[in-house]
Design an enzyme around this catalytic site. Sequence first.
Site, PDB file in Angstrom:
ATOM      1  N   TRP A 153     -42.143 -90.563  24.072  1.00  0.00           N
ATOM      2  CA  TRP A 153     -42.258 -92.136  23.474  1.00  0.00           C
ATOM      3  C   TRP A 153     -40.763 -92.439  23.064  1.00  0.00           C
ATOM      4  O   TRP A 153     -40.474 -93.723  23.038  1.00  0.00           O
ATOM      5  CB  TRP A 153     -43.144 -92.190  22.203  1.00  0.00           C
ATOM      6  CG  TRP A 153     -42.956 -90.824  21.236  1.00  0.00           C
ATOM      7  CD1 TRP A 153     -43.994 -90.309  21.170  1.00  0.00           C
ATOM      8  CD2 TRP A 153     -42.120 -91.063  20.089  1.00  0.00           C
ATOM      9  NE1 TRP A 153     -43.642 -89.333  20.099  1.00  0.00           N
ATOM     10  CE2 TRP A 153     -42.530 -90.018  19.263  1.00  0.00           C
ATOM     11  CE3 TRP A 153     -40.996 -91.707  19.702  1.00  0.00           C
ATOM     12  CZ2 TRP A 153     -41.883 -89.432  18.338  1.00  0.00           C
ATOM     13  CZ3 TRP A 153     -40.154 -91.434  18.612  1.00  0.00           C
ATOM     14  CH2 TRP A 153     -40.580 -90.198  18.095  1.00  0.00           C
ATOM     15  N   ASN A 154     -39.907 -91.621  22.886  1.00  0.00           N
ATOM     16  CA  ASN A 154     -38.441 -92.059  22.555  1.00  0.00           C
ATOM     17  C   ASN A 154     -37.679 -92.275  23.701  1.00  0.00           C
ATOM     18  O   ASN A 154     -37.657 -91.429  24.771  1.00  0.00           O
ATOM     19  CB  ASN A 154     -37.908 -91.007  21.599  1.00  0.00           C
ATOM     20  CG  ASN A 154     -37.506 -89.607  22.476  1.00  0.00           C
ATOM     21  OD1 ASN A 154     -38.282 -89.051  23.028  1.00  0.00           O
ATOM     22  ND2 ASN A 154     -36.284 -89.162  22.309  1.00  0.00           N
ATOM     23  N   GLY A 230     -40.683 -83.773  26.490  1.00  0.00           N
ATOM     24  CA  GLY A 230     -41.178 -83.887  25.506  1.00  0.00           C
ATOM     25  C   GLY A 230     -41.450 -82.687  24.383  1.00  0.00           C
ATOM     26  O   GLY A 230     -40.125 -82.015  24.701  1.00  0.00           O
ATOM     27  N   LEU A 253     -37.040 -80.263  26.484  1.00  0.00           N
ATOM     28  CA  LEU A 253     -37.589 -80.282  25.393  1.00  0.00           C
ATOM     29  C   LEU A 253     -37.011 -80.214  24.046  1.00  0.00           C
ATOM     30  O   LEU A 253     -36.093 -80.980  24.089  1.00  0.00           O
ATOM     31  CB  LEU A 253     -38.466 -78.733  25.555  1.00  0.00           C
ATOM     32  CG  LEU A 253     -38.959 -78.314  26.651  1.00  0.00           C
ATOM     33  CD1 LEU A 253     -39.439 -76.840  26.781  1.00  0.00           C
ATOM     34  CD2 LEU A 253     -40.182 -79.263  27.150  1.00  0.00           C
ATOM     35  N   CYS A 286     -33.938 -86.099  21.184  1.00  0.00           N
ATOM     36  CA  CYS A 286     -33.967 -84.598  21.487  1.00  0.00           C
ATOM     37  C   CYS A 286     -32.439 -84.043  21.045  1.00  0.00           C
ATOM     38  O   CYS A 286     -32.688 -82.797  20.607  1.00  0.00           O
ATOM     39  CB  CYS A 286     -34.129 -84.174  22.812  1.00  0.00           C
ATOM     40  SG  CYS A 286     -33.303 -85.235  23.835  1.00  0.00           S
ATOM     41  N   GLU A 384     -37.399 -78.686  14.620  1.00  0.00           N
ATOM     42  CA  GLU A 384     -37.055 -79.812  14.882  1.00  0.00           C
ATOM     43  C   GLU A 384     -37.920 -80.948  14.065  1.00  0.00           C
ATOM     44  O   GLU A 384     -39.055 -81.062  14.084  1.00  0.00           O
ATOM     45  CB  GLU A 384     -37.671 -80.053  16.371  1.00  0.00           C
ATOM     46  CG  GLU A 384     -36.924 -81.600  16.906  1.00  0.00           C
ATOM     47  CD  GLU A 384     -37.395 -81.697  18.324  1.00  0.00           C
ATOM     48  OE1 GLU A 384     -38.309 -81.532  18.844  1.00  0.00           O
ATOM     49  OE2 GLU A 384     -36.282 -82.179  19.184  1.00  0.00           O
TER      50      GLU A 384
HETATM   51  P1  NAD Z   1     -45.254 -84.642  23.402  1.00  0.00           P
HETATM   52  O1  NAD Z   1     -44.957 -83.424  23.844  1.00  0.00           O
HETATM   53  O2  NAD Z   1     -46.154 -84.942  22.230  1.00  0.00           O
HETATM   54  O3  NAD Z   1     -45.677 -85.697  24.364  1.00  0.00           O
HETATM   55  C1  NAD Z   1     -44.798 -85.783  25.732  1.00  0.00           C
HETATM   56  C2  NAD Z   1     -45.804 -86.306  26.637  1.00  0.00           C
HETATM   57  O4  NAD Z   1     -46.706 -85.380  27.061  1.00  0.00           O
HETATM   58  C3  NAD Z   1     -46.623 -87.779  26.286  1.00  0.00           C
HETATM   59  O5  NAD Z   1     -46.845 -88.461  27.568  1.00  0.00           O
HETATM   60  C4  NAD Z   1     -48.164 -86.795  26.147  1.00  0.00           C
HETATM   61  O6  NAD Z   1     -49.257 -87.671  26.343  1.00  0.00           O
HETATM   62  C5  NAD Z   1     -48.031 -85.626  26.969  1.00  0.00           C
HETATM   63  N1  NAD Z   1     -48.952 -84.636  26.857  1.00  0.00           N
HETATM   64  C6  NAD Z   1     -49.591 -84.272  25.617  1.00  0.00           C
HETATM   65  N2  NAD Z   1     -50.211 -83.129  25.809  1.00  0.00           N
HETATM   66  C7  NAD Z   1     -50.237 -82.829  27.067  1.00  0.00           C
HETATM   67  C8  NAD Z   1     -50.896 -81.709  27.836  1.00  0.00           C
HETATM   68  N3  NAD Z   1     -51.470 -80.786  27.067  1.00  0.00           N
HETATM   69  N4  NAD Z   1     -50.338 -81.469  28.975  1.00  0.00           N
HETATM   70  C9  NAD Z   1     -49.491 -82.433  29.783  1.00  0.00           C
HETATM   71  N5  NAD Z   1     -49.063 -83.608  29.021  1.00  0.00           N
HETATM   72  C10 NAD Z   1     -49.227 -83.733  27.655  1.00  0.00           C
HETATM   73  O7  NAD Z   1     -43.772 -85.348  22.913  1.00  0.00           O
HETATM   74  P2  NAD Z   1     -43.411 -86.582  22.233  1.00  0.00           P
HETATM   75  O8  NAD Z   1     -43.735 -86.466  20.690  1.00  0.00           O
HETATM   76  O9  NAD Z   1     -43.722 -87.667  22.879  1.00  0.00           O
HETATM   77  O10 NAD Z   1     -41.777 -86.605  22.086  1.00  0.00           O
HETATM   78  C11 NAD Z   1     -41.172 -85.973  21.315  1.00  0.00           C
HETATM   79  C12 NAD Z   1     -40.601 -84.619  21.711  1.00  0.00           C
HETATM   80  O11 NAD Z   1     -39.943 -84.750  22.798  1.00  0.00           O
HETATM   81  C13 NAD Z   1     -39.440 -84.031  20.919  1.00  0.00           C
HETATM   82  O12 NAD Z   1     -39.894 -82.462  20.724  1.00  0.00           O
HETATM   83  C14 NAD Z   1     -38.220 -84.226  21.642  1.00  0.00           C
HETATM   84  O13 NAD Z   1     -37.389 -83.011  21.230  1.00  0.00           O
HETATM   85  C15 NAD Z   1     -38.530 -84.253  22.857  1.00  0.00           C
HETATM   86  N6  NAD Z   1     -37.515 -84.637  23.883  1.00  0.00           N
HETATM   87  C16 NAD Z   1     -36.890 -84.037  24.521  1.00  0.00           C
HETATM   88  C17 NAD Z   1     -35.868 -84.742  25.576  1.00  0.00           C
HETATM   89  C18 NAD Z   1     -34.889 -83.790  26.206  1.00  0.00           C
HETATM   90  O14 NAD Z   1     -34.163 -84.336  26.869  1.00  0.00           O
HETATM   91  N7  NAD Z   1     -34.764 -82.530  26.053  1.00  0.00           N
HETATM   92  C19 NAD Z   1     -35.651 -86.069  25.139  1.00  0.00           C
HETATM   93  C20 NAD Z   1     -36.458 -86.680  24.482  1.00  0.00           C
HETATM   94  C21 NAD Z   1     -37.354 -85.950  24.003  1.00  0.00           C
END
Ligand code: NAD
Length: 491
Positions: A153-154, A230, A253, A286, A384
């Site tokens: 979502w970010n 994510g 991640l 992230c 984090e």
């Molecule tokens: P999240 O992991 O909760 O969700 C990410 C996506 O995965 C969403 O679309 C969600 O619906 C989906 N999802 C949830 N459960 C799933 C499953 N079992 N199988 C497949 N998909 C599933 O993450 P978030 O809260 O939306 O985002 C924040 C996280 O993302 C933080 O940990 C952040 O560090 C990370 N992030 C990483 C980067 C990077 O480039 N490394 C960039 C931005 C955010």
Amino acid sequence: MADLERFKLVIGGKPVDALSGATFESQNPYTGQPWAVLADGSPEDVDAAVTAARAALDGDWGATTGFVRAQLLRRVGDLIAANAERLARLEVSDSGKLYREMIGQMTGLSSWYHYYAGIADKLEGRQIPSPNPNYLVYTRKEPIGVVAAITPWNSPLLLLTWKLAPALAAGCTMVIKPSEHAPASTVALAELFDEAGFPPGVVNVVTSQSPQVGAALAGHPGVNKVAFTGATSTGRHVARAAAENLNPVTLELGGKSPQIVFPDADLAAAANGVISGVFAATGQTCMAGSRLIVHESVHDELVRLVAERASTIRLGDPLDAATEMGPVANAPQYAKVLHYLKTAQDEGATVAYGGAADEGLGGLFVKPTVLTGVGPESTIVREEVFGPVVAAYTFTDEDEAITLANDTPFGLAGAVWTKDVHRAHRVAAKVRAGTVWINAYRVVAPGVPFGGYGLSGIGRENGVDAVEAYTENKSVWVELTGGTRDPFTLG
Ligand code: NAD
């Protein structure tokens, strides 16, 4: 419900309702009110989207040359720039990000499509010398196929673009599952691909409020590659699901990135870098520089500078150009940040500034927070937060600074602040992270690889090589003589 904006799924180039007819609402974290209604897709909608993506690959899109793909990518880049304001407003409504940041981000998004347009018509195979002169051998770069993209979502569109632009340059098709917390802008973006002239089914979006839909997409047998951004915990599920089909994954991640400040650093610049690294975007990035590892001789002065600036950060309406920090993006994330603030204080951290919610503003606001009195084992240093919280602790010499910086399971980013050019490069080489900035923080560009070591992920996005993650390399052997050979030996 009459005033709410409505967004459908995008499947096969058309806006469609979820097969079940279900919908869900997205909340604006600033107003606390629902502002949009989205189709609530199910695994059956994922099936339909994957079928559409496969049909496009087997049809018109599969037959396009890199030159045509380059033209289309340029066109969609231009359309994104022309629609930057609308896209920025959608992201602000969905996630509370600042308009002043998002308008720049949305305009800049076009440069990713332009960059990968430049690569689409240069995906060359090789002619490889054969040890046996009877053969001509060459390789072909072919699209890997249908790509599943699952995004957080970010910065939903930026992080999607890091997948989508190279995937389309390679000739792939895509099914996207945006976050349930910020899904609207992805639907609006997908509609621009239709307008740019991409054939139906190349870019498909399934919105849903259920994590099961992401899981169904990650493990879908009709998919050939999974690209995920994510949380680390979700990344593990995604990797396991993809492994069932032996599909490759790219995982972007979480992080716990260090800001290492040496005593000779320009402390005002370092303080500004710390602010930009952890308070911009309300710390919900992230790459947040959430560990401030500072030489003991300048700790107090640097903490004073950071806390002083933190105390003047303007919290408020994300649409107001004067606002510097908006709300936390959603209620679960707000609860998580407050939980970490309590844990840090229970474990003995000292609050140099902030340390609590800012309830006077009405939305999901947390004060920018500077903590001291923590150590390498503190929860706030190890986990984090994904919020506006920086934890400062000290080192005495360069070796200790590097040891502390690397004492984390993550390895996404980091920075070194020093005026000593020898030390700057020496330390940058030893920090185990995918990106190290020297006297800077939070800069990204289409041509520069981004990704993590350790629990921060697998693979790199951006840069010329990113397109490799979306291609298969095929070797072709051509027999040149027309003769036959001993069929019982290896040629
Ligand atoms: P999240 O992991 O909760 O969700 C990410 C996506 O995965 C969403 O679309 C969600 O619906 C989906 N999802 C949830 N459960 C799933 C499953 N079992 N199988 C497949 N998909 C599933 O993450 P978030 O809260 O939306 O985002 C924040 C996280 O993302 C933080 O940990 C952040 O560090 C990370 N992030 C990483 C980067 C990077 O480039 N490394 C960039 C931005 C955010």
